[in-house]
Design a protein around this motif. Structure first.
Motif, PDB file in Angstrom:
ATOM      1  N   LEU A  59       0.825  -1.201   0.000  1.00  0.00           N
ATOM      2  CA  LEU A  59       0.000   0.000   0.000  1.00  0.00           C
ATOM      3  C   LEU A  59       0.863   1.257   0.000  1.00  0.00           C
ATOM      4  N   PHE A  60       2.020   1.155   0.637  1.00  0.00           N
ATOM      5  CA  PHE A  60       2.940   2.285   0.710  1.00  0.00           C
ATOM      6  C   PHE A  60       4.183   2.056  -0.141  1.00  0.00           C
ATOM      7  N   GLY A  61       4.058   1.163  -1.127  1.00  0.00           N
ATOM      8  CA  GLY A  61       5.165   0.913  -2.044  1.00  0.00           C
ATOM      9  C   GLY A  61       5.507   2.112  -2.903  1.00  0.00           C
ATOM     10  N   PHE A  62       4.594   3.100  -2.948  1.00  0.00           N
ATOM     11  CA  PHE A  62       4.893   4.326  -3.694  1.00  0.00           C
ATOM     12  C   PHE A  62       6.131   5.026  -3.131  1.00  0.00           C
ATOM     13  N   LEU A  63       6.474   4.733  -1.870  1.00  0.00           N
ATOM     14  CA  LEU A  63       7.657   5.358  -1.286  1.00  0.00           C
ATOM     15  C   LEU A  63       8.906   4.997  -2.075  1.00  0.00           C
ATOM     16  N   ARG A  64       8.973   3.766  -2.570  1.00  0.00           N
ATOM     17  CA  ARG A  64      10.106   3.378  -3.405  1.00  0.00           C
ATOM     18  C   ARG A  64       9.921   3.850  -4.843  1.00  0.00           C
ATOM     19  N   VAL A  65       8.719   3.604  -5.394  1.00  0.00           N
ATOM     20  CA  VAL A  65       8.488   3.871  -6.814  1.00  0.00           C
ATOM     21  C   VAL A  65       8.633   5.356  -7.131  1.00  0.00           C
ATOM     22  N   SER A  66       7.963   6.210  -6.352  1.00  0.00           N
ATOM     23  CA  SER A  66       8.033   7.639  -6.640  1.00  0.00           C
ATOM     24  C   SER A  66       9.414   8.202  -6.331  1.00  0.00           C
ATOM     25  N   THR A  67      10.079   7.664  -5.305  1.00  0.00           N
ATOM     26  CA  THR A  67      11.438   8.114  -5.000  1.00  0.00           C
ATOM     27  C   THR A  67      12.370   7.805  -6.162  1.00  0.00           C
ATOM     28  N   THR A  68      12.195   6.635  -6.772  1.00  0.00           N
ATOM     29  CA  THR A  68      12.999   6.284  -7.941  1.00  0.00           C
ATOM     30  C   THR A  68      12.779   7.288  -9.064  1.00  0.00           C
ATOM     31  N   GLY A  69      11.518   7.636  -9.319  1.00  0.00           N
ATOM     32  CA  GLY A  69      11.211   8.589 -10.385  1.00  0.00           C
ATOM     33  C   GLY A  69      11.823   9.953 -10.140  1.00  0.00           C
ATOM     34  N   LEU A 139      11.725  -0.111   9.556  1.00  0.00           N
ATOM     35  CA  LEU A 139      12.883  -0.594   8.816  1.00  0.00           C
ATOM     36  C   LEU A 139      12.533  -0.845   7.355  1.00  0.00           C
ATOM     37  N   VAL A 140      11.375  -1.462   7.123  1.00  0.00           N
ATOM     38  CA  VAL A 140      10.970  -1.791   5.756  1.00  0.00           C
ATOM     39  C   VAL A 140      10.696  -0.529   4.945  1.00  0.00           C
ATOM     40  N   LEU A 141       9.922   0.402   5.504  1.00  0.00           N
ATOM     41  CA  LEU A 141       9.553   1.597   4.752  1.00  0.00           C
ATOM     42  C   LEU A 141      10.753   2.533   4.550  1.00  0.00           C
ATOM     43  N   GLY A 142      11.618   2.618   5.557  1.00  0.00           N
ATOM     44  CA  GLY A 142      12.844   3.400   5.382  1.00  0.00           C
ATOM     45  C   GLY A 142      13.730   2.789   4.300  1.00  0.00           C
ATOM     46  N   ASN A 143      13.773   1.458   4.268  1.00  0.00           N
ATOM     47  CA  ASN A 143      14.536   0.763   3.237  1.00  0.00           C
ATOM     48  C   ASN A 143      13.960   1.020   1.849  1.00  0.00           C
ATOM     49  N   TYR A 144      12.619   1.109   1.756  1.00  0.00           N
ATOM     50  CA  TYR A 144      11.978   1.434   0.475  1.00  0.00           C
ATOM     51  C   TYR A 144      12.522   2.751  -0.080  1.00  0.00           C
ATOM     52  N   VAL A 145      12.596   3.754   0.779  1.00  0.00           N
ATOM     53  CA  VAL A 145      13.035   5.078   0.343  1.00  0.00           C
ATOM     54  C   VAL A 145      14.504   5.045  -0.092  1.00  0.00           C
ATOM     55  N   ALA A 146      15.348   4.416   0.736  1.00  0.00           N
ATOM     56  CA  ALA A 146      16.771   4.343   0.394  1.00  0.00           C
ATOM     57  C   ALA A 146      16.986   3.571  -0.907  1.00  0.00           C
ATOM     58  N   LEU A 147      16.285   2.452  -1.057  1.00  0.00           N
ATOM     59  CA  LEU A 147      16.425   1.646  -2.264  1.00  0.00           C
ATOM     60  C   LEU A 147      15.949   2.414  -3.499  1.00  0.00           C
ATOM     61  N   GLY A 148      14.816   3.110  -3.367  1.00  0.00           N
ATOM     62  CA  GLY A 148      14.304   3.890  -4.485  1.00  0.00           C
ATOM     63  C   GLY A 148      15.275   4.973  -4.910  1.00  0.00           C
ATOM     64  N   TRP A 149      15.892   5.643  -3.944  1.00  0.00           N
ATOM     65  CA  TRP A 149      16.843   6.707  -4.266  1.00  0.00           C
ATOM     66  C   TRP A 149      18.085   6.136  -4.953  1.00  0.00           C
ATOM     67  N   LEU A 150      18.617   5.055  -4.437  1.00  0.00           N
ATOM     68  CA  LEU A 150      19.801   4.446  -5.032  1.00  0.00           C
ATOM     69  C   LEU A 150      19.514   3.975  -6.458  1.00  0.00           C
ATOM     70  N   MET A 151      18.337   3.415  -6.675  1.00  0.00           N
ATOM     71  CA  MET A 151      17.972   2.968  -8.016  1.00  0.00           C
ATOM     72  C   MET A 151      17.843   4.155  -8.970  1.00  0.00           C
ATOM     73  N   GLY A 152      17.162   5.208  -8.515  1.00  0.00           N
ATOM     74  CA  GLY A 152      16.971   6.379  -9.359  1.00  0.00           C
ATOM     75  C   GLY A 152      18.270   7.061  -9.722  1.00  0.00           C
ATOM     76  N   GLN A 153      19.251   6.993  -8.826  1.00  0.00           N
ATOM     77  CA  GLN A 153      20.560   7.581  -9.085  1.00  0.00           C
ATOM     78  C   GLN A 153      21.503   6.607  -9.802  1.00  0.00           C
ATOM     79  N   THR A 154      20.940   5.495 -10.244  1.00  0.00           N
ATOM     80  CA  THR A 154      21.662   4.428 -10.953  1.00  0.00           C
ATOM     81  C   THR A 154      22.866   3.909 -10.163  1.00  0.00           C
ATOM     82  N   ARG A 155      22.700   3.826  -8.857  1.00  0.00           N
ATOM     83  CA  ARG A 155      23.700   3.166  -8.021  1.00  0.00           C
ATOM     84  C   ARG A 155      23.360   1.676  -8.022  1.00  0.00           C
ATOM     85  N   VAL A 156      23.649   1.039  -9.150  1.00  0.00           N
ATOM     86  CA  VAL A 156      23.168  -0.317  -9.388  1.00  0.00           C
ATOM     87  C   VAL A 156      23.766  -1.304  -8.393  1.00  0.00           C
ATOM     88  N   ARG A 157      25.066  -1.259  -8.210  1.00  0.00           N
ATOM     89  CA  ARG A 157      25.711  -2.224  -7.322  1.00  0.00           C
ATOM     90  C   ARG A 157      25.197  -2.101  -5.889  1.00  0.00           C
TER      91      ARG A 157
END
Length: 440
Positions: A59-69, A139-157
């Motif tokens: 339900l709050f997966g937008f935290l990762r998706v929108s952060t990536t965008g 922990l999960v929702l904070g991880n969503y945000v960090a993961l989304g940001w790293l993905m959006g910045q193409t920090r692939v590794r």
């Protein structure tokens, strides 16, 4: 920015595909571990518990998706300030949401169990699982945000390492706690919670290293001013509505499956895990499409946007063919990886053909979802999902009384196919909108 090549596209999407696949593998291992126990109530309880946490976290997966965008657009625009805000704004929101999840943990669980109406012994096991894992919400929702940001910045590794290491740890701990320490369902729960704690710590370390933020220049007034959140919230509300529709479908599937008995519920749990593995592989491709789409919008590069669409469709065909062929050749083997209970295996084999056609029905809708989210154009995603939910409701209303569990699976496939068709129609309008502001 040059046109997109196969090497560039696959260099980003393949690591995301492999890393996102570890997420359903984590749930798959938990299901498989419970499936080795002699009573199907364990696998049914873990299935219901997993669906409940999907309800909360998806339900709050937008935290990762929108952060990536937003992070991808900041990367395309080469704007460090926007990159910093793309992380901290959703982080504030994530902490508020997780606090509410913990505060209202009991009514959330009891409402869910009342709606599902599973067997009493299954409910009790589900309670044990839930009351351990709910404390991992921050922990999960904070991880969503960090993961989304790293993905959006193409920090692939960094993003791949975060996902893979966290999920591998979860799988290893689940096997150890259940088979060696004999902790049953509580062992699976504690294994997941400990892996979430590890993921939270790793998120802090990676964001400190890769963020390179100027914390002295952090605009706290802007972060805490809710008027500044309006644009982000509009994007997120649309994605939240999409997720709510998905969860509605998942809950209907769980409730209808439970009404057919524990064996059918357990068989559906196995098949849904296999479907989820396919889904997350396609979702990894959608993540790559979102990043290239967001980068194109941020850099105002229409040629990159057009190349992203073309490249995504081409490799989606290849991926769908591989998934369907692999599943066709090994369906019974895959099912037996999850359980050795013969009645559950036989029941799953009865309905396994529906999983075979999942990539064809779902693929286009999933990758286009990534494209729209990367461009932060989420109103079409919202509209699409509302229409698809109506299709699902009508199909299951008509087909379940006629064909039982087969009707339920047909309704799910119709739900996914309708998403693909509707987003294809919206894609032409997105192309026109983008062509008006950027050179194609």
């Amino acid at each position: 920015m040059s046109l997109l090549t196969d090497r560039e596209y696959l260099g980003l999407t393949v690591p995301f595909m492999l890393s996102t696949m570890t997420q359903p593998l984590m749930g798959a291992v938990n299901t498989a571990v419970m499936g080795q126990l002699p009573d199907p109530k364990y696998i049914a309880a873990v299935s219901l518990g997993a669906i409940l946490f999907n309800n909360l976290y998806w339900l709050f997966g937008f935290l990762r998706v929108s952060t990536t965008g937003y992070a991808a657009q900041a990367f395309g625009a080469a704007d460090k300030r926007l990159g910093m805000l793309a992380f901290f704004k959703p982080l504030v929101l994530a902490m508020l949401i997780s606090a509410c999840c913990i505060l209202f943990q009991k009514p959330i669980l009891e409402l869910y169990l009342a709606m599902i109406a599973a067997a009493p012994e299954v409910n009790e096991l589900c309670r044990d699982y839930y009351y351990i894992l709910i404390w991992g919400a921050p922990l999960v929702l904070g991880n969503y945000v960090a993961l989304g940001w790293l993905m959006g910045q193409t920090r692939v590794r960094a993003s791949v390492f975060m996902q893979v290491s966290m999920n591998v740890l979860n799988m290893a701990l689940s096997i150890w706690f259940v088979f060696w320490l004999h902790m049953d369902i509580t062992g699976v729960a504690f294994a997941t919670l400990l892996s979430q704690l590890y993921g939270g710590i790793l998120s802090v370390v990676l964001m400190y290293y890769y963020g390179d933020f100027d914390y002295k220049a952090l605009p706290w007034g802007e972060l805490l001013d809710w008027r500044e959140f309006i644009g982000m919230l509009q994007v997120n509300v649309n994605l939240m509505i999409r997720t709510a529709c998905l969860l509605t479908v998942n809950n209907i599937i769980a409730a209808v499956g439970a009404s057919f008995g524990t064996v059918v519920l357990a068989a559906n749990a196995v098949l849904l895990q296999l479907k989820d593995i396919m889904s997350y592989l396609i979702d990894g491709m959608a993540n790559g499409a979102a990043i290239f789409s967001g980068r194109a919008v941020g850099a105002k590069n229409g040629k990159l946007f057009a190349a992203t669409i073309k490249m995504t469709f081409k490799w989606l065909v290849v991926l769908a063919a591989i998934l369907m062929l692999g599943y066709h050749l090994g369906n019974e083997f895959f099912i037996r990886l999850f359980t050795n209970i013969e009645e559950v295996v036989a029941m799953a084999m009865t309905y396994n053909v529906f999983v075979l056609f999942y990539p064809v029905c779902a693929g286009i809708g999933m990758v286009l979802y990534g494209v729209f989210c990367g461009a932060t154009r989420t109103a079409p995603v919202r509209n699409m999902m509302l229409m698809a939910l109506l299709v699902f409701y009508l199909l299951q209303w008509q087909l379940v009384p006629l064909w039982g569990n087969s009707g339920l699976w047909l309704a799910l496939l119709g739900f996914m196919l309708s998403q693909s068709i509707i987003l294809l129609f919206y894609l032409s309008s997105l192309r026109r909108e983008f062509a008006q502001t950027t050179p194609l």
